[in-house]
Design a protein around this motif. Sequence first.
Motif, PDB file in Angstrom:
ATOM      1  N   PHE A  22       0.799  -1.165  -0.013  1.00  0.00           N
ATOM      2  CA  PHE A  22       0.041   0.189  -0.168  1.00  0.00           C
ATOM      3  C   PHE A  22       0.793   1.318  -0.098  1.00  0.00           C
ATOM      4  CE2 PHE A  22      -2.903  -3.053   1.631  1.00  0.00           C
ATOM      5  CZ  PHE A  22      -3.809  -2.916   0.925  1.00  0.00           C
ATOM      6  N   LEU A  23       1.955   1.250   0.753  1.00  0.00           N
ATOM      7  CA  LEU A  23       2.678   2.469   0.945  1.00  0.00           C
ATOM      8  C   LEU A  23       4.144   2.215   0.372  1.00  0.00           C
ATOM      9  CD1 LEU A  23       1.243   3.381   4.185  1.00  0.00           C
ATOM     10  CD2 LEU A  23       0.651   4.523   2.108  1.00  0.00           C
ATOM     11  N   GLY A  24       4.543   1.252  -0.326  1.00  0.00           N
ATOM     12  CA  GLY A  24       6.130   0.913  -0.610  1.00  0.00           C
ATOM     13  C   GLY A  24       6.627   1.897  -1.474  1.00  0.00           C
ATOM     14  N   LEU A  25       5.814   2.619  -2.283  1.00  0.00           N
ATOM     15  CA  LEU A  25       6.607   3.589  -3.263  1.00  0.00           C
ATOM     16  C   LEU A  25       7.184   4.661  -2.406  1.00  0.00           C
ATOM     17  CD1 LEU A  25       4.368   3.414  -6.695  1.00  0.00           C
ATOM     18  CD2 LEU A  25       6.513   2.561  -6.065  1.00  0.00           C
ATOM     19  N   PHE A  26       6.664   4.838  -1.180  1.00  0.00           N
ATOM     20  CA  PHE A  26       6.992   5.976  -0.242  1.00  0.00           C
ATOM     21  C   PHE A  26       7.981   5.416   0.639  1.00  0.00           C
ATOM     22  CE2 PHE A  26       2.338   6.918  -1.479  1.00  0.00           C
ATOM     23  CZ  PHE A  26       2.753   8.048  -2.313  1.00  0.00           C
ATOM     24  N   GLY A  27       8.463   4.168   0.657  1.00  0.00           N
ATOM     25  CA  GLY A  27       9.332   3.720   1.921  1.00  0.00           C
ATOM     26  C   GLY A  27       8.910   3.349   2.742  1.00  0.00           C
ATOM     27  N   VAL A  28       7.798   3.252   3.152  1.00  0.00           N
ATOM     28  CA  VAL A  28       7.049   2.800   4.431  1.00  0.00           C
ATOM     29  C   VAL A  28       7.616   1.546   4.907  1.00  0.00           C
ATOM     30  CG1 VAL A  28       4.949   2.803   5.797  1.00  0.00           C
ATOM     31  CG2 VAL A  28       5.273   4.641   4.030  1.00  0.00           C
ATOM     32  N   HIS A  29       7.615   0.704   4.207  1.00  0.00           N
ATOM     33  CA  HIS A  29       8.139  -0.499   4.791  1.00  0.00           C
ATOM     34  C   HIS A  29       9.700  -0.519   5.174  1.00  0.00           C
ATOM     35  CE1 HIS A  29       9.172  -0.508   0.466  1.00  0.00           C
ATOM     36  NE2 HIS A  29       9.872  -1.658   0.518  1.00  0.00           N
ATOM     37  N   HIS A  30      10.382   0.466   4.509  1.00  0.00           N
ATOM     38  CA  HIS A  30      11.702   0.392   5.097  1.00  0.00           C
ATOM     39  C   HIS A  30      11.862   1.397   6.148  1.00  0.00           C
ATOM     40  CE1 HIS A  30      13.830  -1.710   1.773  1.00  0.00           C
ATOM     41  NE2 HIS A  30      13.115  -0.869   0.923  1.00  0.00           N
ATOM     42  N   PHE A  31      11.086   2.276   6.349  1.00  0.00           N
ATOM     43  CA  PHE A  31      10.997   2.855   7.801  1.00  0.00           C
ATOM     44  C   PHE A  31      10.567   1.988   8.833  1.00  0.00           C
ATOM     45  CE2 PHE A  31      10.400   6.833   4.953  1.00  0.00           C
ATOM     46  CZ  PHE A  31      11.400   7.380   5.370  1.00  0.00           C
ATOM     47  N   TYR A  32       9.633   1.034   8.593  1.00  0.00           N
ATOM     48  CA  TYR A  32       9.243  -0.086   9.582  1.00  0.00           C
ATOM     49  C   TYR A  32      10.126  -1.037   9.981  1.00  0.00           C
ATOM     50  CZ  TYR A  32       6.884  -4.186  11.263  1.00  0.00           C
ATOM     51  OH  TYR A  32       6.555  -5.335  11.775  1.00  0.00           O
ATOM     52  N   LEU A  33      11.217  -1.249   9.058  1.00  0.00           N
ATOM     53  CA  LEU A  33      12.307  -2.031   9.323  1.00  0.00           C
ATOM     54  C   LEU A  33      13.376  -1.207   9.928  1.00  0.00           C
ATOM     55  CD1 LEU A  33      12.304  -4.388   6.148  1.00  0.00           C
ATOM     56  CD2 LEU A  33      11.474  -4.990   8.510  1.00  0.00           C
ATOM     57  N   GLY A  34      13.289  -0.158  10.043  1.00  0.00           N
ATOM     58  CA  GLY A  34      14.483   0.633  10.592  1.00  0.00           C
ATOM     59  C   GLY A  34      15.446   1.321   9.813  1.00  0.00           C
ATOM     60  N   LYS A  35      15.312   1.017   8.301  1.00  0.00           N
ATOM     61  CA  LYS A  35      16.125   1.373   7.197  1.00  0.00           C
ATOM     62  C   LYS A  35      15.905   2.819   7.013  1.00  0.00           C
ATOM     63  CE  LYS A  35      16.888  -3.253   5.861  1.00  0.00           C
ATOM     64  NZ  LYS A  35      16.680  -4.218   4.579  1.00  0.00           N
ATOM     65  N   ILE A  36      16.068   3.667   7.535  1.00  0.00           N
ATOM     66  CA  ILE A  36      15.673   5.073   7.370  1.00  0.00           C
ATOM     67  C   ILE A  36      16.323   5.757   6.085  1.00  0.00           C
ATOM     68  CG2 ILE A  36      15.690   7.478   8.462  1.00  0.00           C
ATOM     69  CD1 ILE A  36      14.050   5.271   9.987  1.00  0.00           C
ATOM     70  N   GLY A  37      17.503   5.447   5.954  1.00  0.00           N
ATOM     71  CA  GLY A  37      18.331   6.056   4.682  1.00  0.00           C
ATOM     72  C   GLY A  37      17.460   5.641   3.558  1.00  0.00           C
ATOM     73  N   ARG A  38      17.405   3.958   3.666  1.00  0.00           N
ATOM     74  CA  ARG A  38      16.784   3.935   2.109  1.00  0.00           C
ATOM     75  C   ARG A  38      15.152   4.142   2.245  1.00  0.00           C
ATOM     76  NH1 ARG A  38      17.343  -2.532   1.273  1.00  0.00           N
ATOM     77  NH2 ARG A  38      19.503  -1.891   1.359  1.00  0.00           N
ATOM     78  N   GLY A  39      14.540   4.456   3.126  1.00  0.00           N
ATOM     79  CA  GLY A  39      13.180   4.863   3.216  1.00  0.00           C
ATOM     80  C   GLY A  39      12.968   6.241   2.761  1.00  0.00           C
TER      81      GLY A  39
END
Length: 76
Positions: A22-39
């Motif tokens: 739902f929000l992957g193009l905005f990087g939300v899944h990376h923020f969830y995993l703690g990968k802030i830079g990638r997010g």
Amino acid sequence: MNANHPILPPKSLGIAYVLWFFLGLFGVHHFYLGKIGRGIVYLLTAGVFGILWIVDLFTLPSQVRMVNTQRSVGIG
């Protein structure tokens, strides 16, 4: 358990995939995993124009395993 590095609860693959879908193009899944830079990169480039968003479809299980392994030993 070290007081300086408490063991953190694992991240859910299911939640990661829902966020990816739902929000992957905005990087939300990376923020969830703690990968802030990638997010942030995903947020600014729409998942690097959708290419890495598709790659995450196949690599998300290993990403979650890696994050959970790091969290279980107090890293991250």
